[in-house]
Motif scaffolding. Structure first.
Motif, PDB file in Angstrom:
ATOM      1  N   LYS A  79      -3.908  -5.461   5.311  1.00 49.23           N
ATOM      2  CA  LYS A  79      -4.650  -5.310   6.565  1.00 49.23           C
ATOM      3  C   LYS A  79      -5.836  -6.279   6.570  1.00 49.23           C
ATOM      4  O   LYS A  79      -5.655  -7.448   6.849  1.00 49.23           O
ATOM      5  CB  LYS A  79      -4.986  -3.843   6.779  1.00 49.23           C
ATOM      6  CG  LYS A  79      -3.663  -3.032   6.787  1.00 49.23           C
ATOM      7  CD  LYS A  79      -3.782  -1.617   7.171  1.00 49.23           C
ATOM      8  CE  LYS A  79      -2.542  -0.803   6.828  1.00 49.23           C
ATOM      9  NZ  LYS A  79      -1.346  -1.105   7.631  1.00 49.23           N
TER      10      LYS A  79
ATOM     11  N   GLY B  65       0.838  -1.199   0.000  1.00 51.94           N
ATOM     12  CA  GLY B  65       0.000   0.000   0.000  1.00 51.94           C
ATOM     13  C   GLY B  65       0.872   1.248   0.000  1.00 51.94           C
ATOM     14  O   GLY B  65       0.539   2.256  -0.618  1.00 51.94           O
ATOM     15  N   TYR B  66       2.001   1.157   0.707  1.00 53.71           N
ATOM     16  CA  TYR B  66       2.922   2.304   0.763  1.00 53.71           C
ATOM     17  C   TYR B  66       3.365   2.687  -0.648  1.00 53.71           C
ATOM     18  O   TYR B  66       3.274   3.839  -1.061  1.00 53.71           O
ATOM     19  CB  TYR B  66       4.139   1.938   1.634  1.00 53.71           C
ATOM     20  CG  TYR B  66       5.029   3.118   1.936  1.00 53.71           C
ATOM     21  CD1 TYR B  66       4.975   3.758   3.164  1.00 53.71           C
ATOM     22  CD2 TYR B  66       5.912   3.615   0.973  1.00 53.71           C
ATOM     23  CE1 TYR B  66       5.780   4.852   3.442  1.00 53.71           C
ATOM     24  CE2 TYR B  66       6.711   4.705   1.240  1.00 53.71           C
ATOM     25  CZ  TYR B  66       6.646   5.317   2.471  1.00 53.71           C
ATOM     26  OH  TYR B  66       7.444   6.407   2.723  1.00 53.71           O
TER      27      TYR B  66
ATOM     28  N   GLU C 236      -7.820  10.339   3.416  1.00 49.28           N
ATOM     29  CA  GLU C 236      -8.060   8.950   3.815  1.00 49.28           C
ATOM     30  C   GLU C 236      -9.515   8.827   4.259  1.00 49.28           C
ATOM     31  O   GLU C 236     -10.164   9.841   4.532  1.00 49.28           O
ATOM     32  CB  GLU C 236      -7.129   8.567   4.977  1.00 49.28           C
ATOM     33  CG  GLU C 236      -5.650   8.685   4.632  1.00 49.28           C
ATOM     34  CD  GLU C 236      -4.721   8.360   5.808  1.00 49.28           C
ATOM     35  OE1 GLU C 236      -5.169   7.710   6.774  1.00 49.28           O
ATOM     36  OE2 GLU C 236      -3.553   8.774   5.753  1.00 49.28           O
TER      37      GLU C 236
ATOM     38  N   HIS D 239      -1.117   9.820   5.698  1.00 46.38           N
ATOM     39  CA  HIS D 239      -0.058   8.846   5.991  1.00 46.38           C
ATOM     40  C   HIS D 239       1.275   9.214   5.333  1.00 46.38           C
ATOM     41  O   HIS D 239       1.305   9.890   4.300  1.00 46.38           O
ATOM     42  CB  HIS D 239      -0.522   7.472   5.480  1.00 46.38           C
ATOM     43  CG  HIS D 239       0.368   6.347   5.853  1.00 46.38           C
ATOM     44  ND1 HIS D 239       1.235   5.754   4.953  1.00 46.38           N
ATOM     45  CD2 HIS D 239       0.539   5.701   7.027  1.00 46.38           C
ATOM     46  CE1 HIS D 239       1.887   4.777   5.559  1.00 46.38           C
ATOM     47  NE2 HIS D 239       1.483   4.714   6.817  1.00 46.38           N
TER      48      HIS D 239
ATOM     49  N   ASP E  62      -7.426   7.189   0.187  1.00 43.98           N
ATOM     50  CA  ASP E  62      -6.750   6.043   0.797  1.00 43.98           C
ATOM     51  C   ASP E  62      -7.759   5.327   1.691  1.00 43.98           C
ATOM     52  O   ASP E  62      -8.206   5.881   2.702  1.00 43.98           O
ATOM     53  CB  ASP E  62      -5.549   6.567   1.602  1.00 43.98           C
ATOM     54  CG  ASP E  62      -4.803   5.490   2.378  1.00 43.98           C
ATOM     55  OD1 ASP E  62      -5.455   4.591   2.930  1.00 43.98           O
ATOM     56  OD2 ASP E  62      -3.563   5.573   2.463  1.00 43.98           O
TER      57      ASP E  62
ATOM     58  N   HIS F 152      -7.449   1.439   5.693  1.00 38.42           N
ATOM     59  CA  HIS F 152      -7.997   0.937   6.965  1.00 38.42           C
ATOM     60  C   HIS F 152      -9.504   0.695   6.890  1.00 38.42           C
ATOM     61  O   HIS F 152     -10.157   0.559   7.927  1.00 38.42           O
ATOM     62  CB  HIS F 152      -7.660   1.894   8.109  1.00 38.42           C
ATOM     63  CG  HIS F 152      -6.196   1.893   8.415  1.00 38.42           C
ATOM     64  ND1 HIS F 152      -5.597   0.946   9.211  1.00 38.42           N
ATOM     65  CD2 HIS F 152      -5.196   2.689   7.951  1.00 38.42           C
ATOM     66  CE1 HIS F 152      -4.294   1.169   9.263  1.00 38.42           C
ATOM     67  NE2 HIS F 152      -4.022   2.220   8.505  1.00 38.42           N
TER      68      HIS F 152
ATOM     69  N   THR G 202      -5.178  -1.675   0.391  1.00 38.31           N
ATOM     70  CA  THR G 202      -4.075  -2.585   0.672  1.00 38.31           C
ATOM     71  C   THR G 202      -4.614  -3.996   0.871  1.00 38.31           C
ATOM     72  O   THR G 202      -5.777  -4.177   1.245  1.00 38.31           O
ATOM     73  CB  THR G 202      -3.311  -2.160   1.948  1.00 38.31           C
ATOM     74  OG1 THR G 202      -2.168  -3.006   2.109  1.00 38.31           O
ATOM     75  CG2 THR G 202      -4.155  -2.293   3.197  1.00 38.31           C
TER      76      THR G 202
END
Ligand code: PMP
Length: 411
Positions: A249, A116-117, A186, A143, A215, A218, A246
């Protein structure tokens, strides 16, 4: 220059500020989530602990369907991808997963990255760099991967106050109308657990013709009827230009992705160095991702149980007067406000109670807002939750930590 002395001095400074990171040596046990084996020393004895800070929010990293898919792919396809996506590293599983991710988010196409980064860093840098004279509008709490992408784009950027739509509007209005604009934010913020006002941000972005980049790291797997995130829950997925997620998670795996229009995805695929010049994810990760996605789509019951556990933990923490930070997500932060106390409580929970929660210190959160961040899963039993709260209560009131109660009671 004495390089070794330089490294030592820098690390001493981190230790003095209680910011030196010590990694807990954990051995996750397939089928035993959220238990893991913990070793204080590499070759010392192992002890079973309950993990309270995993981002494998739904325990999908241990789901039989995911393990079967990965095992099957490992035996059929072997271990690695064997190359970059362009040079022999695109497996059939990559192709299927990208189709499935696009469909899940209601987008034309999707693109996988190794994390994800990387997906944030390289997609944002690429988009902003190539859009001549662009300006990025970035939420103050975004982030590190987003910040890095913005910096690498070398384009102009403005920071809007966290979740402050009026401030965003002011900044957009102050920019020349013809300049390309990108609003980056996000949905669920990882450390405070608060949720952005997606619809209001879309309203403002549309008013100024800005591209929106969200984003949902989460949130994917956890919110919305089919688990596609807050954009699905709030009915605004079609108003967001780029949804980033991502598999590290709630998917329980590794890897990042973006979903967007076919044109935008083809553009990033063709120009982003962090996509082009690196070995692609092993096929078994893509196979596991596909299996995880299939489960997550229909996991309404699991999501309900997850939220139920979150509510129970919050209720018990508040009931004994611990300063649980309010939010509407699955992230349960308990405010400590001091890095040494945060570390001392975390150490004591691990050593005396077999409870593992990593202290969250600066620079992950601002100084003075250090906290313990609990992430209950559907597999944390009522008994585990009760044990956690009574252990935390005992640690909290252990006067040897010298916690200032006035500093924490305001929440
Ligand atoms: N975005 C946010 C908001 C995150 O919290 C993280 C990881 N903590 C990332 C992106 C990076 O995702 P990954 O772990 O898949 O690299």
């Amino acid at each position: 220059m004495d390089f070794e002395q330089f490294f030592k001095d820098q690390l001493r400074r981190l230790r003095e500020e209680n910011r030196y990171r010590v990694f807990a040596d954990l051995e996750r046990q397939a089928g035993r989530f959220p238990y893991a084996l913990w070793r204080e020393e590499a070759h010392g004895p192992a002890r079973e602990v309950v993990v309270w800070c995993s981002n494998d929010y739904l325990g999908m990293g241990q789901h039989p369907a995911v393990l079967d898919a990965m095992r099957g792919s490992l035996m059929l396809n072997g271990a690695g991808a064997g190359g970059t996506r362009n040079i022999s590293g695109t497996s059939h599983h990559h192709v299927l997963l990208e189709h499935a991710l696009a469909e899940w988010h209601g987008k034309e196409a999707a693109l996988l990255f190794t994390s994800g980064y990387i997906s944030n860093e390289t997609s944002l840098a690429t988009l902003a760099k190539h859009l001549t004279n662009a300006v990025i509008y970035s939420d103050a709490d975004n982030h590190a991967s987003i910040i890095s992408g913005i910096r690498n784009s070398r384009c102009e950027y403005r920071i809007f106050r966290h979740n402050d739509v009026e401030h965003l509007r002011e900044l957009l209005a102050a920019t020349e109308a013809e300049r390309p604009k990108i609003v980056v934010f996000e949905s669920v913020y990882s450390m405070d657990g608060d949720i952005a006002p997606l619809s209001a941000i879309c309203d403002v972005a549309e008013e100024f013709g800005a591209l929106t980049y969200l984003d949902e790291v989460h949130a994917v797997g956890l919110y919305g009827e089919h688990g596609a995130g807050i954009a699905e829950r709030d009915g605004v997925a079609d108003r967001i230009t780029v949804i980033e997620g991502t598999m590290g998670k709630a998917f329980g795996l590794l890897g990042g992705y973006i979903a967007a229009s076919a044109g935008l995805i083809d553009f990033v695929r063709s120009f982003a160095p962090g996509f082009i010049f690196t070995t692609s994810l092993p096929p078994m990760i893509a196979a596991g991702g596909l299996a995880s996605l299939r489960v997550l789509r229909g996991a309404a019951d699991l999501r309900a149980r997850h939220q139920d556990r979150v509510r129970y933990l919050r209720r018990l923490l508040a009931g004994v007067g611990l300063p649980v930070m309010p939010n509407a997500s699955h992230i349960v932060p308990v405010w400590v406000g001091d890095s040494s106390v945060c570390k001392a409580i975390s150490d004591r929970l691990l050593m005396d109670y077999g409870i593992y929660v990593q202290p969250i210190n600066y620079p992950t959160v601002p100084r003075g807002s250090e906290r313990l961040r609990f992430t209950p899963s559907p597999f944390h039993s009522a008994e585990m939750i009760e044990k956690l709260v009574s252990a935390l209560y005992e640690c909290w009131h252990d006067r040897s930590f010298a916690l200032d109660p006035t500093g924490t009671s305001s929440l």
